[in-house]
Motif scaffolding. Structure first.
Motif, short mmCIF file in Angstrom:
data_model
loop_
_atom_site.label_atom_id
_atom_site.label_comp_id
_atom_site.label_asym_id
_atom_site.label_seq_id
_atom_site.Cartn_x
_atom_site.Cartn_y
_atom_site.Cartn_z
N THR A 71 0.84 -1.19 0.00
CA THR A 71 0.00 0.00 0.00
C THR A 71 0.88 1.25 0.00
O THR A 71 2.01 1.24 0.51
CB THR A 71 -0.92 0.05 1.22
N PRO A 72 0.37 2.35 -0.55
CA PRO A 72 1.17 3.58 -0.55
C PRO A 72 1.57 4.03 0.85
O PRO A 72 2.70 4.47 1.07
CB PRO A 72 0.25 4.59 -1.22
N ALA A 73 0.64 3.94 1.81
CA ALA A 73 0.96 4.37 3.17
C ALA A 73 2.10 3.54 3.74
O ALA A 73 3.02 4.07 4.39
CB ALA A 73 -0.28 4.26 4.06
N ALA A 74 2.04 2.22 3.51
CA ALA A 74 3.11 1.35 4.00
C ALA A 74 4.43 1.68 3.32
O ALA A 74 5.50 1.70 3.96
CB ALA A 74 2.75 -0.11 3.77
N LEU A 75 4.39 1.95 2.02
CA LEU A 75 5.61 2.29 1.29
C LEU A 75 6.20 3.60 1.81
O LEU A 75 7.41 3.69 2.03
CB LEU A 75 5.31 2.40 -0.20
N CYS A 132 -0.04 16.86 1.43
CA CYS A 132 -0.81 17.07 0.19
C CYS A 132 -2.13 16.34 0.36
O CYS A 132 -2.33 15.27 -0.22
CB CYS A 132 -0.04 16.58 -1.03
N PRO A 133 -3.05 16.89 1.15
CA PRO A 133 -4.28 16.19 1.52
C PRO A 133 -5.08 15.60 0.36
O PRO A 133 -5.60 14.48 0.50
CB PRO A 133 -5.09 17.27 2.26
N PRO A 134 -5.16 16.26 -0.80
CA PRO A 134 -5.94 15.62 -1.88
C PRO A 134 -5.30 14.36 -2.43
O PRO A 134 -5.97 13.56 -3.08
CB PRO A 134 -5.99 16.72 -2.96
N LEU A 135 -4.00 14.19 -2.19
CA LEU A 135 -3.28 13.06 -2.79
C LEU A 135 -2.96 11.95 -1.80
O LEU A 135 -2.95 10.77 -2.17
CB LEU A 135 -1.97 13.54 -3.44
N ALA A 136 -2.67 12.31 -0.55
CA ALA A 136 -2.22 11.29 0.40
C ALA A 136 -2.46 11.77 1.83
O ALA A 136 -2.30 12.95 2.14
CB ALA A 136 -0.73 11.00 0.20
N ALA A 137 -2.81 10.82 2.68
CA ALA A 137 -3.02 11.12 4.11
C ALA A 137 -1.70 11.00 4.85
O ALA A 137 -0.89 10.11 4.57
CB ALA A 137 -4.05 10.15 4.69
N ASN A 138 -1.51 11.91 5.79
CA ASN A 138 -0.35 11.83 6.69
C ASN A 138 0.97 11.77 5.94
O ASN A 138 1.89 11.04 6.31
CB ASN A 138 -0.48 10.62 7.61
N ALA A 139 1.08 12.54 4.88
CA ALA A 139 2.31 12.56 4.09
C ALA A 139 3.20 13.71 4.54
O ALA A 139 2.73 14.70 5.13
CB ALA A 139 1.98 12.69 2.62
N ASP A 140 4.47 13.59 4.25
CA ASP A 140 5.44 14.64 4.57
C ASP A 140 6.44 14.70 3.42
O ASP A 140 7.25 13.78 3.23
CB ASP A 140 6.16 14.34 5.87
N ILE A 141 6.37 15.73 2.62
CA ILE A 141 7.19 15.82 1.42
C ILE A 141 8.67 15.91 1.76
O ILE A 141 9.54 15.66 0.90
CB ILE A 141 6.75 17.00 0.53
N ARG A 142 9.00 16.21 3.00
CA ARG A 142 10.41 16.29 3.38
C ARG A 142 11.06 14.91 3.51
O ARG A 142 12.28 14.79 3.46
CB ARG A 142 10.55 17.03 4.71
N PRO A 174 15.31 11.47 -10.07
CA PRO A 174 14.57 10.77 -11.13
C PRO A 174 14.42 9.27 -10.86
O PRO A 174 15.40 8.56 -10.62
CB PRO A 174 15.43 11.03 -12.37
N GLY A 175 13.17 8.83 -10.89
CA GLY A 175 12.85 7.43 -10.61
C GLY A 175 12.44 7.18 -9.17
O GLY A 175 11.85 6.15 -8.85
N CYS A 176 12.75 8.11 -8.29
CA CYS A 176 12.43 7.98 -6.86
C CYS A 176 11.23 8.88 -6.56
O CYS A 176 11.36 10.00 -6.08
CB CYS A 176 13.63 8.38 -6.01
N MET A 177 10.05 8.35 -6.81
CA MET A 177 8.85 9.17 -6.83
C MET A 177 8.16 9.24 -5.46
O MET A 177 8.40 8.43 -4.57
CB MET A 177 7.86 8.62 -7.85
N PHE A 178 7.27 10.20 -5.36
CA PHE A 178 6.33 10.26 -4.24
C PHE A 178 5.11 9.44 -4.65
O PHE A 178 4.51 9.67 -5.70
CB PHE A 178 5.93 11.71 -3.95
N VAL A 179 4.73 8.45 -3.81
CA VAL A 179 3.62 7.56 -4.12
C VAL A 179 2.37 8.03 -3.38
O VAL A 179 2.38 8.16 -2.15
CB VAL A 179 3.95 6.10 -3.76
N THR A 180 1.32 8.31 -4.13
CA THR A 180 0.08 8.85 -3.55
C THR A 180 -0.89 7.73 -3.17
O THR A 180 -0.67 6.56 -3.51
CB THR A 180 -0.63 9.78 -4.55
N ASP A 181 -1.98 8.11 -2.53
CA ASP A 181 -3.04 7.15 -2.20
C ASP A 181 -4.07 7.03 -3.31
O ASP A 181 -5.04 6.27 -3.18
CB ASP A 181 -3.77 7.59 -0.92
N LYS A 182 -3.89 7.78 -4.39
CA LYS A 182 -4.88 7.82 -5.46
C LYS A 182 -4.66 6.66 -6.44
O LYS A 182 -3.54 6.47 -6.92
CB LYS A 182 -4.80 9.15 -6.23
N GLU A 183 -5.74 5.95 -6.74
CA GLU A 183 -5.65 4.90 -7.76
C GLU A 183 -5.65 5.54 -9.14
O GLU A 183 -6.18 6.65 -9.34
CB GLU A 183 -6.81 3.92 -7.62
#
Length: 622
Positions: free
Chosen positions: A8-12, A73-83, A250-259
């Motif tokens: 899951t994205p949250a687990a990742l 980024c609330p519209p994309l993922a819960a409890n995320a931290d871009i840092r 590059p290649g190391c992306m931020f993974v969202t909760d959005k399908e």
């Protein structure tokens, strides 16, 4: 915790944040969820960068713009931290990459005055391809996707400009349609391909040396397919040179909760479903258009091949030659057209009324689309054709004069020098050659009309240009004919010899890449003009043509294109100009408003009306 597609994205994000498992890239992980490229800039640059993204939507599909100093980024993922939630970050100072870091916590104070941009990523559609039965080679090989800097420039906004970056995936040729359809349905992950085929056409020299990511191995039958890439944002940072900026590595992306929410191609309207076509093999190049547009061009093709003169021409018909020719012409920037069939050797001039109208119709639309156009014909007829073109301009048949040229075989390299700058095959002067009702050379070196009369003494060796073009990468060719003795119809010469009267003698021996068979050659020229209009009004094709960069055409653009198309009135006017200069009907030699023995009204006028009805349907009344 093992890293799998079902993670899951949250687990990742937790694994990345806590450094539980080293991660080189996020391709093939948390399958089915949108991934995002990340660009972080000072708030003073944010508005310009957002406008830059809007102007270049394919490489930079904007998923979310943060508030200043916002880590989540609330519209994309819960409890995320871009840092902390990308596997690796790039730090840029004045546009120079100064370091790669595992997190941005050390820059928290600077980030309080910065804005984060989350941009779509092509990793997001990889699971959709796998579900559709398409092998994803980089995932199969456990590699990061290949990413290349191209020679195409993004549309500049403010201080932001840069070359387009693309990803490349090898795809089996028989899977190209499903690949284009699946990815087109996910615009938030860059949408459909922006190029299919030879990488050199994007300015890419070596697929084994990507600027970013890893080289990916091809399997037999694979074709390189390129998508716009969010690493374009990294290039924008480097080119604009902000004092401080951050991006994902590059290649190391931020993974969202959005399908990814990809729809099935089976449920999509034809206007939104792409089809792919191979338009050249040297170099290999594919193009795309919507199924709805392809269907309309096939209707044009069927109208143009009708045979009211009962010449049996249908036996030479090859389906989809019109759409392939139109696609190739749509990609061309400079087109050379030739016409002229001096069948009436006893008259002066010996020309017929089939050919010039179709040539001028194509030239008018090509010019309206912004392409350079010239016409090459016999030296002896140049003065007459100049007068015809001048009259056509004065009477509103064509808006801009078409340069008229002649070609003589002055030596073994004459054709190469005519077609290419400085005689260099790597610098072609024209992208596409079109022959319409142009007398074609038979296998014995002579030129015959349908009655087997040799008219070689009236014909310049323009066939040599088509023969030379066949060995010059980057030049494609079209032949339009209605009997099989026309230049370019050598592609179907076996059918001509087997089925057409006197075919064994008159058949043209010189091929074109596309042989457009018609009931009357002019109709093929009209169909090409209408087909080009349809393609350039097709959002799927236009996006591909522009590599996903820039803005769609305006209503004024489309109106200018429509105004360039053949009409009954314009074609009748042009035919009257030909008659004024003594040009006669091909079959009967009548000096009248007639082509190939068929009077303009009702036969030719009816064909034009029907072609227009397919292309420009009347607006529905309400």
């Amino acid at each position: 915790m093992p890293l799998t597609k079902s993670l899951t994205p949250a687990a990742l994000r937790n694994i990345i944040r806590e450094r539980i498992h080293p991660l080189e890239n996020t391709s093939g992980i948390a399958a089915g969820f949108l991934q995002a490229n990340v660009v972080i800039l000072h708030k003073n640059l944010a508005d310009d960068f957002e406008a830059f993204c809007r102007a270049n939507g394919s490489p930079l599909p904007l998923l979310y713009r943060s508030q200043t100093g916002e880590w989540g980024c609330p519209p994309l993922a819960a409890n995320a931290d871009i840092r902390t939630d990308c596997p690796q970050y790039c730090v840029f100072e004045n546009g120079v990459l100064t370091s790669k870091v595992a997190d941005l916590l050390a820059y928290t104070s600077q980030l309080q005055n910065m804005v984060s941009f989350y941009l779509g990523c092509s990793f997001s559609f990889e699971s959709a391809l796998e579900k559709a039965g398409v092998p994803v080679r980089n995932v199969e090989q456990g590699k990061n996707v290949s990413m290349f800097r191209t020679a195409r420039s993004c549309q500049r906004v403010g201080g932001f400009e840069c070359p387009l970056v693309v990803t490349m995936r090898p795809v089996p040729q028989d899977k190209l349609d499903i690949v284009a359809q699946c990815t087109h349905l996910i615009p938030q992950a860059h949408g459909g391909p922006v190029h299919i085929g030879d990488p050199a056409m994007l300015g890419i020299r070596d697929l084994n040396q990507p600027e970013y990511g890893d080289p990916v191995e091809f399997r037999p039958g694979d074709v390189p397919v390129f998508w716009a890439c969010g690493v374009t944002g990294v290039e924008a940072v480097q080119c604009s040179k902000p004092t401080l900026a951050f991006t994902h590595s590059p290649g190391c992306m931020f993974v969202t909760d959005k399908e990814d929410m990809a729809a099935s191609p089976l449920t999509v309207k034809p206007s939104e479903c792409p089809e792919t076509f191979c338009i050249t093999q040297n170099p290999q190049h594919f193009s795309v258009a919507s199924k709805a547009t392809v269907q309309k061009i096939r209707q044009l093709e069927e109208i143009a091949v009708e045979d009211p003169g009962q010449r049996g021409i249908r036996v030479l018909f090859v389906k989809d030659e019109l759409i392939r020719s139109c696609l190739a012409l749509s990609h061309a920037s400079s087109v050379l057209i030739t016409t002229g069939f001096p069948t009436h050797f006893k008259y002066d001039p010996p020309e017929e009324t089939d050919g010039p109208p179709g040539a001028i119709a194509m030239a008018a639309t090509l010019q309206a689309l912004g392409k350079r156009v010239a016409v090459v014909t016999d030296q002896r007829a140049l003065d007459m054709h100049r007068k015809i073109v001048q009259d056509a301009m004065e009477r509103g048949v064509i808006k801009t004069a078409v340069p008229l040229l002649s070609f003589q075989n002055t030596g073994p390299d004459a054709a190469i020098h005519f077609l290419c700058h400085d005689g260099d095959p790597n610098k072609p002067r024209y992208d596409h050659l079109v022959a319409i009702e142009r007398s074609g050379r038979a296998s014995d070196g002579n030129y015959y009309n349908m009655r087997m009369v040799n008219i070689k003494h009236l014909v310049d060796p323009i066939d040599d240009l088509f023969i030379a073009a066949s060995s010059i990468p980057g030049i494609s060719t079209t032949g339009i004919g209605d009997g099989g003795n026309e230049l370019g119809m050598g592609k179907v010469k076996d059918l001509v010899k087997a089925h057409m009267p006197n075919g064994g003698v008159i058949a043209c021996d010189v091929s074109a890449d596309f042989a457009v068979t018609t009931g009357v050659s002019n109709w093929g020229g009209y169909a090409v003009a209408y087909g080009l209009y349809l393609l350039n009004c097709c959002p799927i094709h236009l996006r591909y043509l522009q590599c996903g960069l820039g803005q769609p055409p305006t209503a004024q653009d489309q109106e200018a294109w429509a105004n360039s198309l053949p009409t009954v009135e314009k074609e009748e006017e042009f035919l009257s100009i030909l008659v004024k200069y003594g040009v006669r009907s091909g079959k009967t030699a009548n000096l009248a408003l007639e082509v190939d023995g068929l009077t303009f009204h009702p036969t030719h006028s009816d064909i034009i009306r029907r072609l227009r009805e397919v292309t420009l349907p009347a607006p529905s009344s309400s």
